[in-house]
Design a protein around this motif. Structure first.
Motif, PDB file in Angstrom:
ATOM      1  N   CYS A  91     -41.908 -85.641  16.598  1.00 22.78           N
ATOM      2  CA  CYS A  91     -42.600 -85.298  17.847  1.00 22.78           C
ATOM      3  C   CYS A  91     -41.585 -84.880  18.904  1.00 22.78           C
ATOM      4  CB  CYS A  91     -43.378 -86.498  18.388  1.00 22.78           C
ATOM      5  SG  CYS A  91     -44.420 -87.376  17.208  1.00 22.78           S
ATOM      6  N   CYS A  95     -39.824 -81.335  18.920  1.00 26.61           N
ATOM      7  CA  CYS A  95     -40.526 -80.219  19.573  1.00 26.61           C
ATOM      8  C   CYS A  95     -40.634 -80.429  21.070  1.00 26.61           C
ATOM      9  CB  CYS A  95     -41.939 -80.078  19.013  1.00 26.61           C
ATOM     10  SG  CYS A  95     -42.024 -79.023  17.566  1.00 26.61           S
ATOM     11  N   HIS A  96     -40.925 -81.672  21.478  1.00 30.46           N
ATOM     12  CA  HIS A  96     -41.233 -81.899  22.894  1.00 30.46           C
ATOM     13  C   HIS A  96     -40.016 -81.974  23.799  1.00 30.46           C
ATOM     14  CE1 HIS A  96     -45.565 -81.995  22.953  1.00 30.46           C
ATOM     15  NE2 HIS A  96     -45.508 -82.527  21.740  1.00 30.46           N
ATOM     16  N   HIS A 103     -52.563 -80.736  16.057  1.00 29.24           N
ATOM     17  CA  HIS A 103     -51.175 -80.870  15.593  1.00 29.24           C
ATOM     18  C   HIS A 103     -51.021 -80.795  14.073  1.00 29.24           C
ATOM     19  CE1 HIS A 103     -50.015 -81.757  19.669  1.00 29.24           C
ATOM     20  NE2 HIS A 103     -48.764 -81.940  19.310  1.00 29.24           N
TER      21      HIS A 103
END
Ligand code: HEC
Ligand code: HEC
Ligand code: HEC
Ligand code: HEC
Ligand code: HEC
Length: 379
Positions: free
Chosen positions: A101, A104-105, A229
């Motif tokens: 996670c 990407c973030h 997602h």
């Protein structure tokens, strides 16, 4: 000699440090998104989970040298491999969150290079970028304010991290382009290129591949929808994406034409392993007549012959459908009243011929997947 090797192997495995899994914390507050992610290819992009990636890696010359350069895009969350501290080994990160996670973030920007682009991550701890049109440009820090001597508490933001809504890349999809833009092999030949063209399209990587679907984005915040997602062309996404491939038909004096309108802002199936096809049949008098199958594919090779991606230095043929293109396929069969034309547009994840060479037998990648389908009745 043998015992030395065993000892070395033992040392290598015991000195392996397993970093804590990054996604575990996210799971407790974002259960819906976490569950979707488990089906996405971003959680299965390592050689231990993706049979296709493994088959190519097994034949790749870099494997003998133990130089897993693919990590940059396929398993960036295995930090030991990324830093060169350890060789590629089967571990929990490789199996469950090769692109976590946070990976990407935390992408702050993407550096452009000819070989392949590069993701630049923010150094700020626990700060994640996200998109929300209503909050665009703002940064939300978690605050817990007490008043009346701590009797009343008000909360805002996430109780775990800060959120930065000001990064354009999370609105227009530029955050995807560190990994998805293009890739060259050691010969400087471009093996894969999405060839993105925005044109007049109002859609982006995010609106098409992370569309809003039902379910709350976090436990502590009731929202009707959240960004999907589970992106994967191997299983779940055809249903979400088929609407961007519009099929139509027109009769003419010589037969009929099928129009394929690609609304995606990139080339369809540019990956050299894929085989994209249009299959057309006529239903007449209770029988089904198959017409010619049209293939759309990018064949790469050496000396005029198809070859594996690391050897290729030229394009042999390219009939892939480009960004926002409408492709016309002509058929010379004349039609009769009462006929029905059945049109199927789809793909093989791996071209059956290549699958044979790579010894891939997994059914999920060797079967034809229908992306868009339509039936036209002749009146
Ligand atoms: C203790 C609970 C908690 C944990 C743990 C947590 N989050 Fe959140 N997160 C929230 C809440 C609540 C929000 C909504 C905040 C708001 O909208 O004000 C949120 C919002 C977000 C957003 C932005 C949503 C938007 O509005 O666009 C992202 C991105 C995000 N979280 C990612 C993560 C990631 C990645 C992890 C794991 C590293 C994580 N979160 C862990 C509670 C949590
Ligand atoms: C610059 C980033 C990048 C690097 C480096 C990279 N890849 Fe990829 N790879 C991707 C992306 C993005 C995709 C998905 C592309 C698509 O589906 O159009 C992909 C897809 C693939 C696929 C198809 C997988 C499938 O399930 O269909 C194979 C095989 C593959 N890569 C092999 C490799 C190998 C082997 C290496 C290292 C020698 C490597 N890649 C290095 C970005 C990269
Ligand atoms: C850290 C690198 C990375 C980033 C960032 C990234 N991807 Fe990917 N993505 C990959 C790789 C690698 C694959 C192929 C994995 C495989 O097939 O083994 C992939 C596969 C995909 C696929 C499915 C293709 C397939 O073969 O199943 C889609 C769709 C996709 N990504 C969309 C996106 C979108 C949209 C974004 C931006 C929000 C994004 N990705 C960001 C690395 C990345
Ligand atoms: C208008 C909608 C639309 C937009 C915008 C869009 N895509 Fe796609 N994308 C599609 C469709 C349709 C497909 C093919 C269907 C499938 O995956 O089965 C696809 C396929 C893909 C694949 C899989 C290709 C393969 O052969 O493995 C990747 C990767 C991908 N898109 C990434 C992106 C990225 C990155 C962006 C932003 C630059 C983007 N897409 C923008 C609709 C879109
Ligand atoms: C391939 C890159 C990628 C991965 C991996 C990824 N995200 Fe996201 N996520 C995004 C993008 C881009 C957005 C912005 C989409 C939007 O809000 O329109 C987003 C949005 C969100 C949101 C806000 C949802 C909303 O509707 O606004 C949350 C919360 C979130 N992600 C949490 C997570 C968690 C938790 C994980 C891991 C289980 C994760 N993300 C993995 C790219 C990614």
């Amino acid at each position: 000699m043998k015992s030395w090797i065993t000892l070395l192997l033992l040392l290598a495995t015991s000195s392996q440090t397993y970093a804590a899994l990054e996604n575990r914390t996210c799971k407790s507050c974002h259960p819906v998104i976490f569950a979707e992610y488990q089906n996405s290819i971003h959680s299965k992009s390592s050689v231990y989970k993706d049979v296709v990636h493994k088959a190519v890696w097994d034949k790749h010359p870099a494997k003998a040298k133990g130089d897993y350069k693919c990590a940059k895009c396929h398993t960036p969350s295995d930090h030991d491999v990324m830093r060169g501290k350890s060789k590629l080994t089967d571990n929990e990160i490789q199996r469950t969150e090769p692109i976590s996670c946070q990976q990407c973030h935390k992408i702050e920007s993407v550096e452009k290079h000819t070989k392949a682009n590069k993701n630049i991550l923010t150094a700020k701890p626990k700060t994640f970028f996200s998109a929300d049109k209503a909050l665009k440009g703002t940064k939300v820090e978690f605050k817990e304010e007490s008043s009346f001597f701590g009797m009343l508490k008000t909360k805002s933001g996430s109780p775990y991290h800060d959120i930065d809504y000001s990064n354009e890349g999370y609105y227009n999809g530029d955050s995807c382009m560190g990994c998805h833009s293009h890739k060259q092999n050691a010969k400087g030949f471009t093996v894969c290129d999405l060839e993105v063209k925005q044109g007049d399209s109002k859609e982006s990587c995010i609106s098409c591949h992370l569309p809003q679907v039902q379910g709350s984005l976090a436990n502590q915040k009731e929202s009707a929808t959240h960004a999907f997602h589970g992106q994967s062309i191997h299983n779940s996404t055809p249903a979400l994406l088929s609407k961007y491939i519009k099929l139509s038909m027109q009769e003419n004096a010589k037969g009929f034409d099928i129009f394929i309108k690609n609304e995606a802002t990139h080339t369809l199936f540019p990956q050299p392993l894929r085989l994209n096809q249009l299959r057309v049949s006529i239903e007449r008098d209770g029988k089904s007549i198959n017409l010619k199958t049209e293939s759309f594919t990018r064949v790469i090779g050496t000396d005029g012959k198809p070859s594996m991606p690391w050897l290729a230095d030229a394009i042999i043929s390219d009939t892939t459908i480009k960004a926002l293109e409408t492709r016309v396929v002509k058929y010379k069969e004349s039609l009769k009243k009462g006929d029905a034309i059945v049109v199927k547009f789809g793909y093989y994840v791996v071209n059956p011929k290549t699958a044979k060479k790579l010894e891939i037998t997994d059914r999920s990648v060797t079967e034809f997947i229908v992306l868009s389908k339509k039936r036209f009745e002749i009146k």
